[in-house]
Design an enzyme around this catalytic site. Sequence first.
Site, PDB file in Angstrom:
ATOM      1  N   ARG A 172      -6.606   2.824  17.936  1.00  0.00           N
ATOM      2  CA  ARG A 172      -6.291   1.386  17.896  1.00  0.00           C
ATOM      3  C   ARG A 172      -5.944   0.809  19.264  1.00  0.00           C
ATOM      4  O   ARG A 172      -6.090  -0.402  19.475  1.00  0.00           O
ATOM      5  CB  ARG A 172      -5.169   1.124  16.883  1.00  0.00           C
ATOM      6  CG  ARG A 172      -5.673   1.283  15.456  1.00  0.00           C
ATOM      7  CD  ARG A 172      -4.623   0.994  14.409  1.00  0.00           C
ATOM      8  NE  ARG A 172      -5.251   1.007  13.085  1.00  0.00           N
ATOM      9  CZ  ARG A 172      -4.593   1.156  11.942  1.00  0.00           C
ATOM     10  NH1 ARG A 172      -3.282   1.295  11.941  1.00  0.00           N
ATOM     11  NH2 ARG A 172      -5.240   1.145  10.792  1.00  0.00           N
ATOM     12  N   SER A 175       6.903  10.189  11.280  1.00  0.00           N
ATOM     13  CA  SER A 175       5.868   9.884  10.296  1.00  0.00           C
ATOM     14  C   SER A 175       6.433   9.863   8.882  1.00  0.00           C
ATOM     15  O   SER A 175       6.914  10.875   8.377  1.00  0.00           O
ATOM     16  CB  SER A 175       4.741  10.921  10.371  1.00  0.00           C
ATOM     17  OG  SER A 175       3.937  10.830   9.209  1.00  0.00           O
ATOM     18  N   LYS A 188      -4.877   6.808  14.491  1.00  0.00           N
ATOM     19  CA  LYS A 188      -4.943   6.092  13.207  1.00  0.00           C
ATOM     20  C   LYS A 188      -6.411   6.056  12.735  1.00  0.00           C
ATOM     21  O   LYS A 188      -7.230   6.826  13.210  1.00  0.00           O
ATOM     22  CB  LYS A 188      -4.352   4.689  13.370  1.00  0.00           C
ATOM     23  CG  LYS A 188      -2.846   4.698  13.657  1.00  0.00           C
ATOM     24  CD  LYS A 188      -2.081   5.129  12.430  1.00  0.00           C
ATOM     25  CE  LYS A 188      -0.594   5.178  12.693  1.00  0.00           C
ATOM     26  NZ  LYS A 188       0.155   5.774  11.591  1.00  0.00           N
ATOM     27  N   ASP A 229       2.027  -0.303  12.110  1.00  0.00           N
ATOM     28  CA  ASP A 229       0.844  -0.904  11.486  1.00  0.00           C
ATOM     29  C   ASP A 229       0.610  -2.355  11.905  1.00  0.00           C
ATOM     30  O   ASP A 229      -0.470  -2.910  11.660  1.00  0.00           O
ATOM     31  CB  ASP A 229       0.957  -0.832   9.953  1.00  0.00           C
ATOM     32  CG  ASP A 229       0.812   0.599   9.446  1.00  0.00           C
ATOM     33  OD1 ASP A 229       0.316   1.465  10.198  1.00  0.00           O
ATOM     34  OD2 ASP A 229       1.217   0.857   8.298  1.00  0.00           O
ATOM     35  N   GLN A 281       4.653   9.464   6.295  1.00  0.00           N
ATOM     36  CA  GLN A 281       3.739  10.226   5.427  1.00  0.00           C
ATOM     37  C   GLN A 281       4.173  11.681   5.367  1.00  0.00           C
ATOM     38  O   GLN A 281       4.201  12.301   4.302  1.00  0.00           O
ATOM     39  CB  GLN A 281       2.300  10.141   5.955  1.00  0.00           C
ATOM     40  CG  GLN A 281       1.725   8.738   5.863  1.00  0.00           C
ATOM     41  CD  GLN A 281       0.398   8.602   6.567  1.00  0.00           C
ATOM     42  OE1 GLN A 281      -0.052   9.506   7.273  1.00  0.00           O
ATOM     43  NE2 GLN A 281      -0.249   7.468   6.386  1.00  0.00           N
ATOM     44  N   LYS A 335       0.827  -1.207   0.000  1.00  0.00           N
ATOM     45  CA  LYS A 335       0.000   0.000   0.000  1.00  0.00           C
ATOM     46  C   LYS A 335       0.865   1.262   0.000  1.00  0.00           C
ATOM     47  O   LYS A 335       0.606   2.201  -0.753  1.00  0.00           O
ATOM     48  CB  LYS A 335      -0.909  -0.056   1.229  1.00  0.00           C
ATOM     49  CG  LYS A 335      -1.808   1.116   1.463  1.00  0.00           C
ATOM     50  CD  LYS A 335      -2.958   0.708   2.357  1.00  0.00           C
ATOM     51  CE  LYS A 335      -2.842   1.148   3.795  1.00  0.00           C
ATOM     52  NZ  LYS A 335      -2.821   2.588   4.026  1.00  0.00           N
ATOM     53  N   ARG A 393      -7.464  -2.625   9.862  1.00  0.00           N
ATOM     54  CA  ARG A 393      -6.489  -3.460  10.580  1.00  0.00           C
ATOM     55  C   ARG A 393      -7.085  -4.077  11.843  1.00  0.00           C
ATOM     56  O   ARG A 393      -6.652  -5.137  12.279  1.00  0.00           O
ATOM     57  CB  ARG A 393      -5.231  -2.656  10.898  1.00  0.00           C
ATOM     58  CG  ARG A 393      -4.493  -2.207   9.632  1.00  0.00           C
ATOM     59  CD  ARG A 393      -3.026  -1.920   9.857  1.00  0.00           C
ATOM     60  NE  ARG A 393      -2.515  -1.022   8.832  1.00  0.00           N
ATOM     61  CZ  ARG A 393      -2.142  -1.403   7.606  1.00  0.00           C
ATOM     62  NH1 ARG A 393      -2.204  -2.668   7.249  1.00  0.00           N
ATOM     63  NH2 ARG A 393      -1.693  -0.518   6.732  1.00  0.00           N
ATOM     64  N   ARG A 452       2.730   6.018  -3.394  1.00  0.00           N
ATOM     65  CA  ARG A 452       3.850   6.867  -3.851  1.00  0.00           C
ATOM     66  C   ARG A 452       4.085   6.728  -5.346  1.00  0.00           C
ATOM     67  O   ARG A 452       4.324   7.724  -6.042  1.00  0.00           O
ATOM     68  CB  ARG A 452       5.109   6.515  -3.049  1.00  0.00           C
ATOM     69  CG  ARG A 452       5.029   7.054  -1.605  1.00  0.00           C
ATOM     70  CD  ARG A 452       6.030   6.350  -0.719  1.00  0.00           C
ATOM     71  NE  ARG A 452       6.118   6.937   0.612  1.00  0.00           N
ATOM     72  CZ  ARG A 452       5.363   6.609   1.661  1.00  0.00           C
ATOM     73  NH1 ARG A 452       4.399   5.704   1.530  1.00  0.00           N
ATOM     74  NH2 ARG A 452       5.531   7.179   2.834  1.00  0.00           N
TER      75      ARG A 452
HETATM   76  C1  S3P Z   1       2.537   5.104   6.078  1.00  0.00           C
HETATM   77  C2  S3P Z   1       3.085   5.574   7.251  1.00  0.00           C
HETATM   78  C3  S3P Z   1       2.495   5.296   8.572  1.00  0.00           C
HETATM   79  C4  S3P Z   1       1.548   4.105   8.505  1.00  0.00           C
HETATM   80  C5  S3P Z   1       0.590   4.184   7.356  1.00  0.00           C
HETATM   81  C6  S3P Z   1       1.340   4.252   6.047  1.00  0.00           C
HETATM   82  C7  S3P Z   1       3.190   5.482   4.818  1.00  0.00           C
HETATM   83  O1  S3P Z   1       1.762   6.428   9.000  1.00  0.00           O
HETATM   84  O2  S3P Z   1       0.836   3.982   9.708  1.00  0.00           O
HETATM   85  O3  S3P Z   1      -0.250   3.052   7.330  1.00  0.00           O
HETATM   86  O4  S3P Z   1       2.881   4.889   3.765  1.00  0.00           O
HETATM   87  O5  S3P Z   1       4.041   6.374   4.855  1.00  0.00           O
HETATM   88  P1  S3P Z   1       2.475   7.674   9.707  1.00  0.00           P
HETATM   89  O6  S3P Z   1       3.242   8.417   8.685  1.00  0.00           O
HETATM   90  O7  S3P Z   1       1.334   8.485  10.269  1.00  0.00           O
HETATM   91  O8  S3P Z   1       3.320   7.085  10.782  1.00  0.00           O
END
Ligand code: S3P
Length: 431
Positions: A348, A165, A344, A317, A167, A19, A390, A24
């Site tokens: 969770r 993070s 999340k 995750d 993301q 995923k 999840r 990306r």
């Molecule tokens: C992810 C980063 C994580 C993860 C999410 C996917 C990513 O989140 O929990 O399922 O693809 O960069 P965070 O960036 O909030 O830690």
Amino acid sequence: MTVRPARNVRGRVRLPGDKSISHRYAMLAGIAEGPSRIENYSTGADCASTLGCMRALGVAWERNDNDKDGAIEVKGSGLALAAPAVALDCGNSGSTMRMLSGIVAGQNFSSEMIGDESLSRRPMERVITPLSAMGAQIASQAGKPPLRITGGALKAIDYTMPVASAQVKSCLLFAGLFADGETRIIEPLRTRDHGEVALRAFGAKLDRRSSGQGNEIIIRGGQRLRGIEARIPGDLSSAAFFLCAAALFPGSQLTVPGLLMNPTRARLLDMLMLMGLRISVTQLDEIHGELVGSLQVEGAGLKGATIAGADSAALIDEIPVLAAIAPYTEQGIEVRDARELRVKESDRIAAVAANLRLMGAQVEEREDGLKIPGRQPLHGAELDAFGDHRIAMAFAVAALRAKGETLIRGAESAAISYPAFFQTLEAVTER
Ligand code: S3P
């Protein structure tokens, strides 16, 4: 969904594409020049949300459902996208909203980003603050979605991320492509590096080094990307549910071909091996900078574990499923430093504690984690997925060794990351 107890787990599981990498690749293929072909793109609804947003931004792509490789063909628009006529609907996907905000912040138009009820509760200041420092104008609902982003020429910043993070890191690296000069991002705790690896695959140059402050990444603005042909390795976080299911049964056997083995994600495999699962890697390759391997897995006894510090970020995750099988371990599982789990797709920590208690376990819930003693037999119960993919999948796994049937309400949320989860689980369980 009703899950009946199983006797064993045995078989072969080939996972849809990861995923994190799928999001990306879809975004970078959209702002690259020339066509990209991406095989084994994630089948989850979240990655479809990313594709939907890219289409709204003028990127042409096609997915041939009869193609056995699940390939999508993307016609890159180059760095300049088209102003969307509608709001960008990110659905349930925090990854879509946070990472894409870095790209729309560099565009000469305004866009609105919206999400479902769960996404609308999630914190966005973590991207709003640094993107605003780069010069984007962002309106939000007190730091939550919807976001209205007015983009334009960005200026490069030096930024130390306060929250671990990936993301946010990817968001800022993507924004760095639109900035004048060098954007420098420092992460005190190492997070998954798919953003960095993907940018390089699409032809961008970036520098990475480790310093006393942590992990540092530098990207220069104005770099053009070029399209790629790629095959996305199987999703390791989806594989986690099957690996944990196998861990529940001594003598279980699973083969998992084509799985993502990126070292910033593979802490799960170390942790499961420490807990007693036998894992051997039978093949290892590299595709566009991502490691991909085939696993042979065999269940033995199941010891306990402590997950804390950097491990909590690396396993963020997978903690729900590890916690869900904790009562079946010898020494139990303690999770600390995992406050992020509260923001999340659901809270969770609270969701795991509530469902384990309904199955008869004793659980200590803490602000930043959980302590779950081992050697606790569970019984079937009526559980809630809390709208969280999840949580639905974690408790389907816990149900395999419970006494009696377990009913999971809202189990359809598994489709957010893995629509075929329940069929695949059924195919590898023996009753
Ligand atoms: C992810 C980063 C994580 C993860 C999410 C996917 C990513 O989140 O929990 O399922 O693809 O960069 P965070 O960036 O909030 O830690």
